[in-house]
Design a protein around this motif. Structure first.
Motif, PDB file in Angstrom:
ATOM      1  N   TYR A 137      52.563 -43.628  46.122  1.00 56.67           N
ATOM      2  CA  TYR A 137      53.472 -44.692  45.701  1.00 56.67           C
ATOM      3  C   TYR A 137      52.750 -46.044  45.656  1.00 56.67           C
ATOM      4  O   TYR A 137      52.862 -46.779  44.679  1.00 56.67           O
ATOM      5  N   ARG A 138      51.981 -46.360  46.701  1.00 54.66           N
ATOM      6  CA  ARG A 138      51.299 -47.655  46.745  1.00 54.66           C
ATOM      7  C   ARG A 138      50.268 -47.784  45.633  1.00 54.66           C
ATOM      8  O   ARG A 138      50.145 -48.842  45.005  1.00 54.66           O
ATOM      9  N   ARG A 139      49.543 -46.704  45.353  1.00 56.28           N
ATOM     10  CA  ARG A 139      48.560 -46.759  44.260  1.00 56.28           C
ATOM     11  C   ARG A 139      49.252 -46.907  42.913  1.00 56.28           C
ATOM     12  O   ARG A 139      48.802 -47.657  42.047  1.00 56.28           O
ATOM     13  N   ALA A 140      50.330 -46.169  42.719  1.00 57.59           N
ATOM     14  CA  ALA A 140      51.083 -46.288  41.466  1.00 57.59           C
ATOM     15  C   ALA A 140      51.654 -47.692  41.331  1.00 57.59           C
ATOM     16  O   ALA A 140      51.625 -48.283  40.243  1.00 57.59           O
ATOM     17  N   TYR A 141      52.160 -48.246  42.419  1.00 56.50           N
ATOM     18  CA  TYR A 141      52.711 -49.600  42.441  1.00 56.50           C
ATOM     19  C   TYR A 141      51.657 -50.597  41.972  1.00 56.50           C
ATOM     20  O   TYR A 141      51.897 -51.413  41.095  1.00 56.50           O
ATOM     21  N   ARG A 142      50.458 -50.515  42.581  1.00 56.11           N
ATOM     22  CA  ARG A 142      49.375 -51.432  42.185  1.00 56.11           C
ATOM     23  C   ARG A 142      48.982 -51.229  40.726  1.00 56.11           C
ATOM     24  O   ARG A 142      48.712 -52.180  40.000  1.00 56.11           O
ATOM     25  N   LYS A 143      48.930 -49.974  40.296  1.00 56.44           N
ATOM     26  CA  LYS A 143      48.545 -49.672  38.906  1.00 56.44           C
ATOM     27  C   LYS A 143      49.546 -50.281  37.928  1.00 56.44           C
ATOM     28  O   LYS A 143      49.158 -50.894  36.931  1.00 56.44           O
TER      29      LYS A 143
END
Length: 157
Positions: A28-34
């Protein structure tokens, strides 16, 4: 009760579900940043994107309905709606079911923006699919949906 009738799962299965949670957070955090990095073209924050996606999928909704659907505070959703409205992506329309709670709907500009973001994401996800099968993805969706439903309805001591 057994695990098949909704009773407690075996400790090994509980450990495996904990592994799922351990992966979901970083994912979730990586997708959020992306999304934050890729969306400047449309000027969308993750919060605004979530609101636009919900309106695209479900049609006009009230702010409280959106908050409940995403387990977010009404105030946070209202801020996202205000940001989206300032960019001309959503608009308020009268709600025939409730005079004081307007419906929020996408504008054409909002529909174009969220479609562009979703199309880019699908292109990236298509590359990420690798050798995954439809059955594996379906199982993943089933597990995550089950966990989400459980957490929405469980009372923890």
């Amino acid at each position: 009760m057994s695990e098949t009738d909704g009773g407690p799962a075996a400790p090994e299965l509980a450990d495996r579900l904990a592994e799922v949670f351990d992966l979901v957070g970083p994912l979730y955090r990586r997708a959020y940043r992306k999304v934050e990095l890729d969306s400047p073209i449309e000027g969308l924050s993750v919060g605004v994107r979530a609101v636009l996606t919900m309106l695209r999928e479900h049609g006009p909704m009230t702010v409280p309905q959106m908050g409940r659907a995403q387990a977010l505070s009404r105030q946070f959703v209202q801020r996202m709606i205000n940001d989206a409205a300032a960019r001309g992506l959503v608009e308020s329309v009268p709600n025939p079911a409730h005079k004081r709670s307007s419906l929020i709907r996408l504008t054409e500009q909002g529909r174009i923006a969220i479609t562009a973001v979703a199309d880019r994401e699908r292109a990236v996800l298509g590359q990420a699919a690798g050798d995954l099968t439809e059955a594996e993805v379906a199982a993943c969706i089933r597990v995550l949906s089950h966990l989400l439903h459980f957490l929405d309805h469980v009372e923890v001591d």
